[in-house]
Design an enzyme around this catalytic site. Structure first.
Site, PDB file in Angstrom:
ATOM      1  N   LYS A   1      66.969  37.265  31.371  1.00  0.00           N
ATOM      2  CA  LYS A   1      67.211  38.538  32.052  1.00  0.00           C
ATOM      3  C   LYS A   1      67.132  38.320  33.556  1.00  0.00           C
ATOM      4  O   LYS A   1      66.125  37.821  34.068  1.00  0.00           O
ATOM      5  CB  LYS A   1      66.201  39.601  31.623  1.00  0.00           C
ATOM      6  CG  LYS A   1      66.535  40.993  32.170  1.00  0.00           C
ATOM      7  CD  LYS A   1      65.734  42.072  31.481  1.00  0.00           C
ATOM      8  CE  LYS A   1      66.176  43.464  31.921  1.00  0.00           C
ATOM      9  NZ  LYS A   1      65.480  44.530  31.185  1.00  0.00           N
TER      10      LYS A   1
ATOM     11  N   SER B   1      66.127  54.159  31.260  1.00  0.00           N
ATOM     12  CA  SER B   1      65.801  55.227  32.209  1.00  0.00           C
ATOM     13  C   SER B   1      66.519  56.533  31.906  1.00  0.00           C
ATOM     14  O   SER B   1      65.968  57.618  32.124  1.00  0.00           O
ATOM     15  CB  SER B   1      66.132  54.780  33.637  1.00  0.00           C
ATOM     16  OG  SER B   1      65.310  53.698  34.026  1.00  0.00           O
TER      17      SER B   1
ATOM     18  N   ASN C   1      68.111  43.549  35.491  1.00  0.00           N
ATOM     19  CA  ASN C   1      66.848  44.247  35.661  1.00  0.00           C
ATOM     20  C   ASN C   1      66.992  45.292  36.775  1.00  0.00           C
ATOM     21  O   ASN C   1      68.100  45.585  37.227  1.00  0.00           O
ATOM     22  CB  ASN C   1      65.752  43.223  35.994  1.00  0.00           C
ATOM     23  CG  ASN C   1      64.382  43.624  35.456  1.00  0.00           C
ATOM     24  OD1 ASN C   1      63.999  44.781  35.526  1.00  0.00           O
ATOM     25  ND2 ASN C   1      63.651  42.661  34.942  1.00  0.00           N
ATOM     26  N   THR C   2      65.874  45.826  37.244  1.00  0.00           N
ATOM     27  CA  THR C   2      65.889  46.817  38.318  1.00  0.00           C
ATOM     28  C   THR C   2      66.225  46.153  39.654  1.00  0.00           C
ATOM     29  O   THR C   2      66.160  44.933  39.803  1.00  0.00           O
ATOM     30  CB  THR C   2      64.521  47.504  38.427  1.00  0.00           C
ATOM     31  OG1 THR C   2      63.516  46.505  38.669  1.00  0.00           O
ATOM     32  CG2 THR C   2      64.189  48.252  37.152  1.00  0.00           C
TER      33      THR C   2
ATOM     34  N   ASN D   1      60.504  40.505  24.797  1.00  0.00           N
ATOM     35  CA  ASN D   1      60.703  40.179  26.205  1.00  0.00           C
ATOM     36  C   ASN D   1      59.388  39.602  26.720  1.00  0.00           C
ATOM     37  O   ASN D   1      58.371  40.284  26.743  1.00  0.00           O
ATOM     38  CB  ASN D   1      61.092  41.452  26.965  1.00  0.00           C
ATOM     39  CG  ASN D   1      61.398  41.213  28.425  1.00  0.00           C
ATOM     40  OD1 ASN D   1      60.569  40.720  29.175  1.00  0.00           O
ATOM     41  ND2 ASN D   1      62.592  41.602  28.836  1.00  0.00           N
TER      42      ASN D   1
ATOM     43  N   GLY E   1      54.025  46.403  37.063  1.00  0.00           N
ATOM     44  CA  GLY E   1      53.310  45.129  37.143  1.00  0.00           C
ATOM     45  C   GLY E   1      52.968  44.520  35.792  1.00  0.00           C
ATOM     46  O   GLY E   1      51.882  43.934  35.636  1.00  0.00           O
ATOM     47  N   PHE E   2      53.888  44.622  34.841  1.00  0.00           N
ATOM     48  CA  PHE E   2      53.683  44.004  33.515  1.00  0.00           C
ATOM     49  C   PHE E   2      52.368  44.476  32.875  1.00  0.00           C
ATOM     50  O   PHE E   2      51.599  43.673  32.346  1.00  0.00           O
ATOM     51  CB  PHE E   2      53.691  42.478  33.608  1.00  0.00           C
ATOM     52  CG  PHE E   2      55.046  41.848  33.748  1.00  0.00           C
ATOM     53  CD1 PHE E   2      56.204  42.584  33.689  1.00  0.00           C
ATOM     54  CD2 PHE E   2      55.152  40.468  33.943  1.00  0.00           C
ATOM     55  CE1 PHE E   2      57.457  41.994  33.812  1.00  0.00           C
ATOM     56  CE2 PHE E   2      56.395  39.856  34.074  1.00  0.00           C
ATOM     57  CZ  PHE E   2      57.549  40.615  34.011  1.00  0.00           C
TER      58      PHE E   2
ATOM     59  N   SER F   1      61.638  40.691  37.168  1.00  0.00           N
ATOM     60  CA  SER F   1      60.899  41.874  37.585  1.00  0.00           C
ATOM     61  C   SER F   1      60.493  41.715  39.044  1.00  0.00           C
ATOM     62  O   SER F   1      59.974  40.668  39.438  1.00  0.00           O
ATOM     63  CB  SER F   1      59.646  42.070  36.734  1.00  0.00           C
ATOM     64  OG  SER F   1      58.816  43.070  37.308  1.00  0.00           O
TER      65      SER F   1
ATOM     66  N   ASN G   1      62.034  36.953  30.883  1.00  0.00           N
ATOM     67  CA  ASN G   1      62.110  37.901  31.999  1.00  0.00           C
ATOM     68  C   ASN G   1      61.585  37.240  33.268  1.00  0.00           C
ATOM     69  O   ASN G   1      60.377  37.087  33.446  1.00  0.00           O
ATOM     70  CB  ASN G   1      61.306  39.157  31.681  1.00  0.00           C
ATOM     71  CG  ASN G   1      61.463  40.228  32.750  1.00  0.00           C
ATOM     72  OD1 ASN G   1      62.121  40.030  33.764  1.00  0.00           O
ATOM     73  ND2 ASN G   1      60.851  41.379  32.525  1.00  0.00           N
TER      74      ASN G   1
ATOM     75  N   ASN H   1      58.059  43.277  40.413  1.00  0.00           N
ATOM     76  CA  ASN H   1      56.701  43.799  40.560  1.00  0.00           C
ATOM     77  C   ASN H   1      55.594  42.790  40.280  1.00  0.00           C
ATOM     78  O   ASN H   1      54.416  43.141  40.301  1.00  0.00           O
ATOM     79  CB  ASN H   1      56.532  45.022  39.648  1.00  0.00           C
ATOM     80  CG  ASN H   1      57.530  46.108  39.998  1.00  0.00           C
ATOM     81  OD1 ASN H   1      57.729  46.422  41.163  1.00  0.00           O
ATOM     82  ND2 ASN H   1      58.183  46.659  38.986  1.00  0.00           N
TER      83      ASN H   1
ATOM     84  N   ALA I   1      63.968  46.625  27.410  1.00  0.00           N
ATOM     85  CA  ALA I   1      62.527  46.414  27.528  1.00  0.00           C
ATOM     86  C   ALA I   1      61.934  47.394  28.528  1.00  0.00           C
ATOM     87  O   ALA I   1      62.613  47.898  29.427  1.00  0.00           O
ATOM     88  CB  ALA I   1      62.256  44.980  27.968  1.00  0.00           C
TER      89      ALA I   1
ATOM     90  N   ASN J   1      59.764  52.036  39.553  1.00  0.00           N
ATOM     91  CA  ASN J   1      58.508  51.620  38.947  1.00  0.00           C
ATOM     92  C   ASN J   1      57.985  50.365  39.630  1.00  0.00           C
ATOM     93  O   ASN J   1      58.742  49.516  40.092  1.00  0.00           O
ATOM     94  CB  ASN J   1      58.670  51.403  37.442  1.00  0.00           C
ATOM     95  CG  ASN J   1      59.002  49.965  37.087  1.00  0.00           C
ATOM     96  OD1 ASN J   1      58.117  49.110  36.988  1.00  0.00           O
ATOM     97  ND2 ASN J   1      60.294  49.687  36.904  1.00  0.00           N
ATOM     98  N   ARG J   2      56.675  50.307  39.706  1.00  0.00           N
ATOM     99  CA  ARG J   2      55.987  49.090  40.123  1.00  0.00           C
ATOM    100  C   ARG J   2      54.823  48.852  39.159  1.00  0.00           C
ATOM    101  O   ARG J   2      53.676  48.671  39.557  1.00  0.00           O
ATOM    102  CB  ARG J   2      55.532  49.187  41.584  1.00  0.00           C
ATOM    103  CG  ARG J   2      54.754  50.430  41.962  1.00  0.00           C
ATOM    104  CD  ARG J   2      54.230  50.315  43.403  1.00  0.00           C
ATOM    105  NE  ARG J   2      53.458  51.474  43.815  1.00  0.00           N
ATOM    106  CZ  ARG J   2      53.938  52.494  44.514  1.00  0.00           C
ATOM    107  NH1 ARG J   2      55.217  52.512  44.869  1.00  0.00           N
ATOM    108  NH2 ARG J   2      53.139  53.486  44.867  1.00  0.00           N
TER     109      ARG J   2
ATOM    110  N   GLY K   1      68.136  53.488  36.663  1.00  0.00           N
ATOM    111  CA  GLY K   1      68.806  54.758  36.478  1.00  0.00           C
ATOM    112  C   GLY K   1      70.201  54.771  37.082  1.00  0.00           C
ATOM    113  O   GLY K   1      70.758  53.721  37.438  1.00  0.00           O
TER     114      GLY K   1
END
Length: 348
Positions: free
Chosen positions: A211, A312, A240-241, A137, A113-114, A171, A168, A173, A61, A110-111, A261
């Site tokens: 997730k 990524s 996730n990140t 997602n 924010g959906f 996240s 999800n 963010n 996603a 990344n930020r 990444g």
């Protein structure tokens, strides 16, 4: 043609990351994506959480937030594509700049924010799906007064349209979102989703995944696994990140947001191993975070993942990467005497 597409991807890296991504989406909509020839290697086919996948390499996603290019990405060689994150109402996300390319580290922060166009636009596009495994997602709006209700709304609106759902809650963010990973909050969320699912038409029932973040302690992993098993969810995606920062070389390494990444590979794989141990066979796992090669995909599978996801790495290696990963992964499986991906799961 793979070389042409990869060269085009290289040119895009000279642009602002978010602008480059927008151009990529438009190019894919125009039919300019790669299309591998011939059938896929059967050694990579797998049944995962009730889904029959032509190969075990999926698109994570975040790439196709608004369900605009899942068809071209399936055609590019992914075994499945996850769209989103989508929220009930459209939202702009956080102010720009909010996406940072850390070239020296082959990483992204990344930020976002959906940021997305909302459920109605997403559902309209997903309704045109003509085959292939395409997941949704789903998330919560930043200003929602009932975030659990937002997930229920997403489930209801996309019922019968998606091949699977991913919840999800990981996240970094959306302020407070990761708190839904705590035991009590997760029990409430999954309980309300199960109640909503049971009230929907049975012919639309598809697998539901969770997730999670990579930044979890072993006790938290065990608690999540117990809640997931009790709620009879079908799988967990790890991960996730990360909000952590391993040593990085890029000038933008201190930017706020989630890191993805190559630097995420080790952390996410360690967390994957914790989940495999705590799950104890009660549900399967998908491995995400840092996958950029056949070796990375193989490491995730050997650590306990049945399938892998990536995103990524495409920023740095271009769309031809998915084909190279599949070719290398198949060779590694055969070299070690496996006749299928499933045989290699959790063998290291």
């Amino acid at each position: 043609m793979s070389l042409v597409h990869d060269l085009a991807a290289g040119a895009l890296r000279s642009l602002d990351p978010e602008d480059a991504h927008g151009l990529t989406i438009r190019a894919l909509q125009a039919g300019l994506g790669p299309r591998p020839r011939g059938p896929g290697d059967p050694i990579l086919a797998i049944r995962f959480a009730g889904l029959d996948l032509p190969n075990c390499v999926g698109l994570a996603a975040g790439f196709d937030k608004n369900a605009q290019v899942y068809g071209p990405m399936l055609a590019a060689g992914f075994g499945f594509v996850e769209c989103g994150t989508v929220t009930p109402l459209p939202q702009a996300g956080n102010p720009r700049p909010r996406l940072f390319r850390l070239t020296e580290d082959r990483a992204v922060i990344n930020r976002m924010g959906f940021n997305n166009e909302g459920l109605e636009a997403f559902a309209g596009r997903l309704a045109r799906r003509q085959g292939g495994v395409v997941g949704a997602n789903i998330g919560a709006n930043k200003d929602s007064e009932d975030r659990v209700g937002d997930y229920v709304t997403g489930l209801r609106r996309l019922w019968g349209l998606a091949s699977y759902f991913t919840i999800n809650i990981s996240s970094p963010n959306t302020p407070g979102l990761r708190a839904l990973q705590t035991k009590d909050a997760l029990e409430e969320l999954l309980g309300r989703l199960a109640e909503a699912r049971d009230a929907l038409p049975p012919e639309g029932k598809v697998p539901m995944f969770l997730k999670v973040a990579p930044d979890l302690e072993p006790a938290e992993v065990e608690a999540i696994c117990d809640v997931v098993a009790a709620a009879e969810l079908d799988a967990v995606i790890v991960s996730n990140t990360t909000i952590s920062r391993p040593p990085l070389n890029s000038a933008q390494a201190s930017e706020a947001g989630g890191l993805s990444g190559a630097p995420l590979m080790d952390l996410s794989t360690r967390t994957l191993r914790l989940f495999h141990q705590a799950a104890d066979g009660r549900f399967p796992l998908a491995g995400a975070g840092g996958v950029s090669s056949g070796a990375d995909a193989y490491a995730k599978i050997r650590a306990g993942a049945c399938v892998v996801q990536l995103y990524s790495a495409l920023v740095f290696s271009g769309p031809g990467l998915v084909g190279r990963i599949k070719t290398d992964l198949a060779a590694r499986l055969r070299a070690d005497g496996f006749s299928s991906t499933a045989e290699a799961v959790a063998t290291a």
